[in-house]
Design an enzyme around this catalytic site. Sequence first.
Site, PDB file in Angstrom:
ATOM      1  N   CYS A  88       0.836  -1.199   0.000  1.00  0.00           N
ATOM      2  CA  CYS A  88       0.000   0.000   0.000  1.00  0.00           C
ATOM      3  C   CYS A  88       0.874   1.255   0.000  1.00  0.00           C
ATOM      4  O   CYS A  88       1.891   1.310   0.693  1.00  0.00           O
ATOM      5  CB  CYS A  88      -0.901   0.009   1.227  1.00  0.00           C
ATOM      6  SG  CYS A  88      -2.219  -1.195   1.083  1.00  0.00           S
ATOM      7  N   CYS A 143      -3.884   0.444  -3.063  1.00  0.00           N
ATOM      8  CA  CYS A 143      -4.383   0.883  -1.757  1.00  0.00           C
ATOM      9  C   CYS A 143      -3.503   1.986  -1.185  1.00  0.00           C
ATOM     10  O   CYS A 143      -2.362   2.164  -1.612  1.00  0.00           O
ATOM     11  CB  CYS A 143      -4.441  -0.311  -0.801  1.00  0.00           C
ATOM     12  SG  CYS A 143      -2.969  -1.349  -0.867  1.00  0.00           S
TER      13      CYS A 143
END
Length: 288
Positions: free
Chosen positions: A113, A194
């Site tokens: 992420c 993400c």
Amino acid sequence: MSYEDVSRDNSQRKKRKRCLLLGVAVVLLTVIVFAVVLGLTLNRATNSGEVLKDTVISRCKTYLKEYANLTSVNDCERIWGAFEQAYLGKDPCEVHPEAYDPLINSVTDHVFCGTMLFWSKTKTVVHEFTDNRECLFTLEDTLLGFLFDELTWCSKNNSQEIFTTGCPGWSECVNNPVRSFWIRASANFAVTACGNVSAMLNGSLELPFSTTGVFGSIEVKNLDPNKVDGLTVLLVTKETDTTTCANPSFQTLRNTLDPNIALNCRQVPYGKVENCISNLDIPCNDCF
Ligand code: APR
């Protein structure tokens, strides 16, 4: 000559004959083995499908050697099998992105992420940057993208052959094997994104964001607002460029992006990126 002498002479002649025959047999066998090996090697080297397979499998092994944690969850031969079944025996203008679903499912990639970097019209510079750094990952730095970057492939209707030349160009027909692969792989890369993601765009263009490229038409639309907090445009600009973050194409980007994903833009001098490419001592955070 006595009977013993004749008999000894005969037996020596027979022995010589046997030796000669054995020698001829060994030479013949060696020639046959050599011819078979040479034939197989030449056939392999001239069969474009085998060459492509060798390239992909060797890239796969290289990648898994570098990211050892992915080794046990990826099988290079299985990945190749899923890849070839997507287009083998199909008309090269009739391969749809969904044909690569089994390939996508056969690959386990790592997702970090906040490190995902998209790009458009900046391919060379973006990869010169990510090739030697671990702070940002493009699709081509993941296993799936790494395996097929810069390769061309197609087959033919009802054929079991793979070709690497004479395949339709990117825009020649919509559903060609290479374009469909990148569309499917890009959608997957974006869906898995993400945290805060970035996109390196080209400040030398009048309109750096385009809704027709893969970034604008596939990736932006596949970012999941439940997982992605924000998208930061890194607008790489040269000294003479006049394009800025106020460019009208970024309004189009804002309208294309989910309203729950924040959009930021930063102008990054090209020289600064070049310094970061050549000097790895400069920390990533100081590059953009
Ligand atoms: N002809 C040939 N190849 C093309 C064409 C074309 N007209 N358009 C795109 N491509 C292929 C090339 O391989 C090219 O390097 O797509 C690549 C990216 O094209 P760009 O227009 O520079 O960028 P864009 O279409 O916006 O897509 C880039 O998609 O590959 C993913 O994750 C990656 O974020 C990146 C984005």
